[in-house]
Design a protein around this motif. Structure first.
Motif, PDB file in Angstrom:
ATOM      1  N   THR A  60       0.833  -1.208   0.000  1.00  5.34           N
ATOM      2  CA  THR A  60       0.000   0.000   0.000  1.00  5.34           C
ATOM      3  C   THR A  60       0.863   1.252   0.000  1.00  5.34           C
ATOM      4  N   LYS A  61       1.943   1.230   0.779  1.00  4.14           N
ATOM      5  CA  LYS A  61       2.854   2.373   0.807  1.00  4.14           C
ATOM      6  C   LYS A  61       3.434   2.654  -0.575  1.00  4.14           C
ATOM      7  N   LEU A  62       3.842   1.585  -1.270  1.00  4.10           N
ATOM      8  CA  LEU A  62       4.412   1.747  -2.606  1.00  4.10           C
ATOM      9  C   LEU A  62       3.380   2.303  -3.580  1.00  4.10           C
ATOM     10  N   SER A  63       2.138   1.821  -3.454  1.00  7.64           N
ATOM     11  CA  SER A  63       1.065   2.306  -4.320  1.00  7.64           C
ATOM     12  C   SER A  63       0.796   3.787  -4.082  1.00  7.64           C
ATOM     13  N   LEU A  64       0.755   4.188  -2.809  1.00 10.18           N
ATOM     14  CA  LEU A  64       0.531   5.600  -2.465  1.00 10.18           C
ATOM     15  C   LEU A  64       1.672   6.472  -2.979  1.00 10.18           C
ATOM     16  N   ALA A  65       2.899   5.979  -2.818  1.00  8.85           N
ATOM     17  CA  ALA A  65       4.065   6.740  -3.273  1.00  8.85           C
ATOM     18  C   ALA A  65       4.048   6.899  -4.787  1.00  8.85           C
ATOM     19  N   TYR A  66       3.657   5.830  -5.476  1.00  5.34           N
ATOM     20  CA  TYR A  66       3.597   5.857  -6.937  1.00  5.34           C
ATOM     21  C   TYR A  66       2.556   6.868  -7.419  1.00  5.34           C
ATOM     22  N   GLN A  67       1.360   6.811  -6.831  1.00  9.33           N
ATOM     23  CA  GLN A  67       0.302   7.743  -7.206  1.00  9.33           C
ATOM     24  C   GLN A  67       0.744   9.183  -6.975  1.00  9.33           C
ATOM     25  N   THR A  68       1.371   9.416  -5.837  1.00 11.66           N
ATOM     26  CA  THR A  68       1.797  10.760  -5.488  1.00 11.66           C
ATOM     27  C   THR A  68       2.856  11.277  -6.455  1.00 11.66           C
ATOM     28  N   GLN A  69       3.804  10.419  -6.798  1.00  8.19           N
ATOM     29  CA  GLN A  69       4.911  10.829  -7.661  1.00  8.19           C
ATOM     30  C   GLN A  69       4.455  11.167  -9.075  1.00  8.19           C
ATOM     31  N   VAL A  70       3.600  10.311  -9.642  1.00  6.21           N
ATOM     32  CA  VAL A  70       3.245  10.500 -11.053  1.00  6.21           C
ATOM     33  C   VAL A  70       2.032  11.395 -11.268  1.00  6.21           C
ATOM     34  N   LEU A  71       1.248  11.636 -10.224  1.00  6.74           N
ATOM     35  CA  LEU A  71       0.015  12.385 -10.422  1.00  6.74           C
ATOM     36  C   LEU A  71      -0.144  13.577  -9.484  1.00  6.74           C
ATOM     37  N   TYR A  72      -0.198  13.321  -8.190  1.00  5.51           N
ATOM     38  CA  TYR A  72      -0.612  14.369  -7.250  1.00  5.51           C
ATOM     39  C   TYR A  72       0.409  15.479  -7.080  1.00  5.51           C
ATOM     40  N   ALA A  73       1.684  15.124  -6.910  1.00  5.83           N
ATOM     41  CA  ALA A  73       2.705  16.161  -6.769  1.00  5.83           C
ATOM     42  C   ALA A  73       2.773  17.060  -8.019  1.00  5.83           C
ATOM     43  N   PRO A  74       2.770  16.482  -9.238  1.00 10.81           N
ATOM     44  CA  PRO A  74       2.750  17.341 -10.432  1.00 10.81           C
ATOM     45  C   PRO A  74       1.520  18.252 -10.505  1.00 10.81           C
ATOM     46  N   LEU A  75       0.375  17.741 -10.059  1.00 12.31           N
ATOM     47  CA  LEU A  75      -0.833  18.562 -10.109  1.00 12.31           C
ATOM     48  C   LEU A  75      -0.763  19.728  -9.122  1.00 12.31           C
ATOM     49  N   THR A  76      -0.162  19.512  -7.973  1.00 10.59           N
ATOM     50  CA  THR A  76      -0.018  20.627  -7.024  1.00 10.59           C
ATOM     51  C   THR A  76       0.878  21.715  -7.613  1.00 10.59           C
ATOM     52  N   LYS A  77       1.860  21.295  -8.403  1.00 15.59           N
ATOM     53  CA  LYS A  77       2.710  22.281  -9.075  1.00 15.59           C
ATOM     54  C   LYS A  77       1.915  23.058 -10.109  1.00 15.59           C
ATOM     55  N   ARG A  78       1.085  22.334 -10.855  1.00 12.19           N
ATOM     56  CA  ARG A  78       0.232  22.999 -11.851  1.00 12.19           C
ATOM     57  C   ARG A  78      -0.702  24.012 -11.196  1.00 12.19           C
ATOM     58  N   LEU A  79      -1.188  23.674 -10.005  1.00  8.78           N
ATOM     59  CA  LEU A  79      -2.111  24.551  -9.287  1.00  8.78           C
ATOM     60  C   LEU A  79      -1.382  25.556  -8.397  1.00  8.78           C
ATOM     61  N   ASN A  80      -0.056  25.480  -8.392  1.00 10.91           N
ATOM     62  CA  ASN A  80       0.788  26.407  -7.636  1.00 10.91           C
ATOM     63  C   ASN A  80       0.510  26.370  -6.133  1.00 10.91           C
ATOM     64  N   ILE A  81       0.316  25.151  -5.608  1.00 10.82           N
ATOM     65  CA  ILE A  81       0.137  24.985  -4.165  1.00 10.82           C
ATOM     66  C   ILE A  81       1.489  24.512  -3.621  1.00 10.82           C
ATOM     67  N   VAL A  82       2.377  25.458  -3.407  1.00 10.47           N
ATOM     68  CA  VAL A  82       3.770  25.138  -3.079  1.00 10.47           C
ATOM     69  C   VAL A  82       3.880  24.330  -1.788  1.00 10.47           C
ATOM     70  N   GLN A  83       3.138  24.744  -0.763  1.00  8.07           N
ATOM     71  CA  GLN A  83       3.238  24.065   0.527  1.00  8.07           C
ATOM     72  C   GLN A  83       2.839  22.595   0.421  1.00  8.07           C
ATOM     73  N   MET A  84       1.791  22.317  -0.340  1.00 12.92           N
ATOM     74  CA  MET A  84       1.357  20.933  -0.498  1.00 12.92           C
ATOM     75  C   MET A  84       2.328  20.150  -1.372  1.00 12.92           C
ATOM     76  N   THR A  85       2.934  20.794  -2.347  1.00 10.62           N
ATOM     77  CA  THR A  85       3.885  20.114  -3.223  1.00 10.62           C
ATOM     78  C   THR A  85       5.041  19.531  -2.429  1.00 10.62           C
ATOM     79  N   TRP A  86       5.666  20.355  -1.578  1.00  8.82           N
ATOM     80  CA  TRP A  86       6.829  19.831  -0.853  1.00  8.82           C
ATOM     81  C   TRP A  86       6.435  18.796   0.184  1.00  8.82           C
ATOM     82  N   GLN A  87       5.220  18.906   0.735  1.00 11.44           N
ATOM     83  CA  GLN A  87       4.777  17.908   1.700  1.00 11.44           C
ATOM     84  C   GLN A  87       4.540  16.557   1.023  1.00 11.44           C
TER      85      GLN A  87
END
Length: 202
Positions: A172-199
């Motif tokens: 489950t940890k690997l799945s969460l990390a994978y989702q975050t790396q390929v999808l969620y972190a890039p989307l926070t950058k697109r939305l310019n939510i800097v604090q959430m991106t680094w977290q």
């Protein structure tokens, strides 16, 4: 649609009501969403009153707290607050619309649709190029303001899940990390939510 007088009465009644949970809802709103007007506060309290489970309330409030750090929209906080209860059939769509309004109900239903898409697309292992296509597909959702709002709630949910995943199994940890790396972190950058991106990247 609630009148201001109805909402003020609701706020007064709920402020006096004992929820039976280990948290002061009124104090929480004052601390984390002090910008709420009386109508907003009444709806926040009404949303809490719909949740009859301490664990779901704690999770919902944690997600709403994350949302409060980058949005002043009370509808987003309320959607994040009640979504898990909705998913577990504790609250119906009809009840949400009647008590919390059309906008909150639309956000919850939109979030459910997004979750279903993610479950089929990202809960499995994909090659990087396929994942990139999925990410591009989801980025296309950002074309409308409502979809952006739905994505903001989902991002807050993902951050909460990452924060509380210490005791989950390695798969489950690997799945969460994978989702975050390929999808969620890039989307926070697109939305310019800097604090959430680094977290998320951390």
């Amino acid at each position: 649609m609630h009148s201001l007088h109805q909402l003020e009465l609701l706020a007064s009644n709920l402020a006096q009501k004992s929820f039976g949970f280990e948290i002061d809802i009124d104090a929480w709103v004052g601390q984390h969403a002090p910008w709420c007007n009386e109508s907003d506060k009444a709806l926040m309290l009404a949303a809490c009153d719909l949740i009859d489970n301490q664990e779901l309330l704690d999770r919902g409030l944690s997600i709403a707290k994350i949302l409060s750090t980058f949005t002043l929209d009370p509808n987003l906080l309320i959607a994040g607050l009640i979504y898990e209860s909705f998913c577990k059939s504790k609250i119906s769509s009809l009840t949400i619309e009647q008590v919390l309004g059309f906008t909150v109900n639309n956000l919850v239903l939109g979030l459910q649709k997004l979750e279903l898409m993610l479950q089929s697309d990202l809960c499995k292992s994909y090659r990087d190029e396929v994942a990139a296509k999925k990410c591009g597909r989801l980025e296309s959702l950002l074309a409308s303001n409502e979809n952006i709002q739905i994505m903001l709630v989902k991002l807050a949910m993902q951050l909460y899940t990452m924060r509380t995943s210490i005791n989950v199994d390695e798969s489950t940890k690997l799945s969460l990390a994978y989702q975050t790396q390929v999808l969620y972190a890039p989307l926070t950058k697109r939305l310019n939510i800097v604090q959430m991106t680094w977290q998320l990247e951390d």
